[in-house]
Design a protein around this motif. Structure first.
Motif, PDB file in Angstrom:
ATOM      1  N   PHE A 104      -6.404  -3.515  -5.374  1.00 35.02           N
ATOM      2  CA  PHE A 104      -5.576  -4.606  -5.902  1.00 35.02           C
ATOM      3  C   PHE A 104      -4.172  -4.452  -5.328  1.00 35.02           C
ATOM      4  N   VAL A 105      -3.709  -5.491  -4.596  1.00 31.24           N
ATOM      5  CA  VAL A 105      -2.426  -5.366  -3.889  1.00 31.24           C
ATOM      6  C   VAL A 105      -1.378  -6.377  -4.377  1.00 31.24           C
ATOM      7  N   GLY A 106      -1.711  -7.186  -5.402  1.00 28.39           N
ATOM      8  CA  GLY A 106      -0.798  -8.227  -5.872  1.00 28.39           C
ATOM      9  C   GLY A 106       0.118  -7.747  -6.982  1.00 28.39           C
ATOM     10  N   ARG A 107       1.042  -8.621  -7.365  1.00 27.62           N
ATOM     11  CA  ARG A 107       1.924  -8.293  -8.486  1.00 27.62           C
ATOM     12  C   ARG A 107       1.104  -8.031  -9.734  1.00 27.62           C
ATOM     13  N   VAL A 108       1.488  -7.014 -10.501  1.00 25.13           N
ATOM     14  CA  VAL A 108       0.801  -6.679 -11.756  1.00 25.13           C
ATOM     15  C   VAL A 108       1.659  -7.154 -12.917  1.00 25.13           C
ATOM     16  N   ASP A 155      14.879  -6.598  -3.087  1.00 16.28           N
ATOM     17  CA  ASP A 155      14.682  -7.916  -3.695  1.00 16.28           C
ATOM     18  C   ASP A 155      13.642  -7.787  -4.799  1.00 16.28           C
ATOM     19  N   PRO A 156      14.068  -7.804  -6.071  1.00 11.23           N
ATOM     20  CA  PRO A 156      13.119  -7.584  -7.164  1.00 11.23           C
ATOM     21  C   PRO A 156      12.022  -8.657  -7.215  1.00 11.23           C
ATOM     22  N   GLY A 157      12.309  -9.839  -6.683  1.00 12.60           N
ATOM     23  CA  GLY A 157      11.331 -10.915  -6.694  1.00 12.60           C
ATOM     24  C   GLY A 157      10.098 -10.602  -5.850  1.00 12.60           C
TER      25      GLY A 157
END
Ligand SMILES: *Cc1c(COP(=O)(O)O)cnc(C)c1O
Length: 232
Positions: free
Chosen positions: A83-87, A136-138
């Motif tokens: 899993f490589v997406g935002r959690v 960049d926290p986004g």
């Protein structure tokens, strides 16, 4: 018309050639570098074709797509799903039940949910701490000075195995310089967590720079499966 399996075979061969050349240039052994085929937005049928071509590691970036897709993938037992997406905090436990490894853990707050999900699923979950290389926290990732604290929390959890670090190159600038900073952070991490040696870095556009800076895992989508923008 070309069969899809021929397209995928050609994509895998082209990436294999690039990785071979990059390893030779860096003086590294090919078997130090694993390619994770990022199949996000492509159908379960592609995943099964890839498995038939010898692929063992696949990547996804949303919990919902992962759950739905792998219910249909016949080859699921032979695959390691990364899993490589935002959690999102409220999805952490569910992600831990559908994935084998999560690359994108960037805050200590996620650890309890991941650990609970892994326990419920009856498996151990591999975890990488995502490092921000652009501040960049986004775009996700922990600032470099918080990485060790997050890693310590992961290592203390009962059902999680700390594997190493992951990063995405900044949108602008030299990816190699950014991956060099990731490598330094990895060296620091390994002083306290010797087994956490994975460096997940490099995508279709910048995998050579990642191999040059010690990446152990590349996350490659477009260069193998084609453009996602043509999908509905
Ligand atoms: C989509 C994605 C990839 C693969 O990107 P490509 O450019 O298609 O190779 C790698 N890593 C992450 C975190 C992604 O979201």
């Amino acid at each position: 018309m070309t069969d899809r399996v021929d397209e995928l075979r050609a994509g895998l061969a082209a990436v294999h050639d690039r990785v071979t050349t990059a390893c030779a240039a860096a003086g590294r052994d090919l078997d130090e570098v694993r390619v994770i085929v990022v199949t996000k937005r492509f159908p379960a049928s592609d995943v099964d074709l890839l498995a038939g071509l010898g692929v063992t590691d696949v990547g996804e970036n949303t919990e919902q797509e992962t759950r739905a897709k792998y219910a249909e993938v016949a080859a699921r037992p032979t695959l390691t799903v990364h899993f490589v997406g935002r959690v999102q905090s409220n999805k952490a436990a569910r992600i831990a039940t559908v994935a084998d490894v999560v690359h994108s853990v960037d805050r200590a707050k996620l650890v309890a949910g991941l650990d609970r999900g892994a326990e419920q699923a009856g498996h151990r979950l591999g975890v990488l701490v995502q490092v921000s290389l652009d501040g960049d926290p986004g775009r996700g990732g922990a600032p470099a000075d918080e990485v060790l604290a997050v890693a310590d929390r992961v290592a203390e959890a009962g059902h999680l195995d700390l594997r190493g670090l992951m990063a995405v190159a900044p949108l602008a600038g030299d990816p190699r310089a950014a991956f060099a900073r990731l490598r330094e952070t990895s060296e620091r991490l390994r002083r306290s967590h010797r087994a956490a040696g994975w460096i997940s870095a490099g995508m279709s556009a910048d995998l050579e720079a990642a191999v040059a800076e010690g990446a152990t895992h590349l996350r490659v989508g477009t260069a193998i499966l084609g453009s996602r923008s043509s999908l509905g």
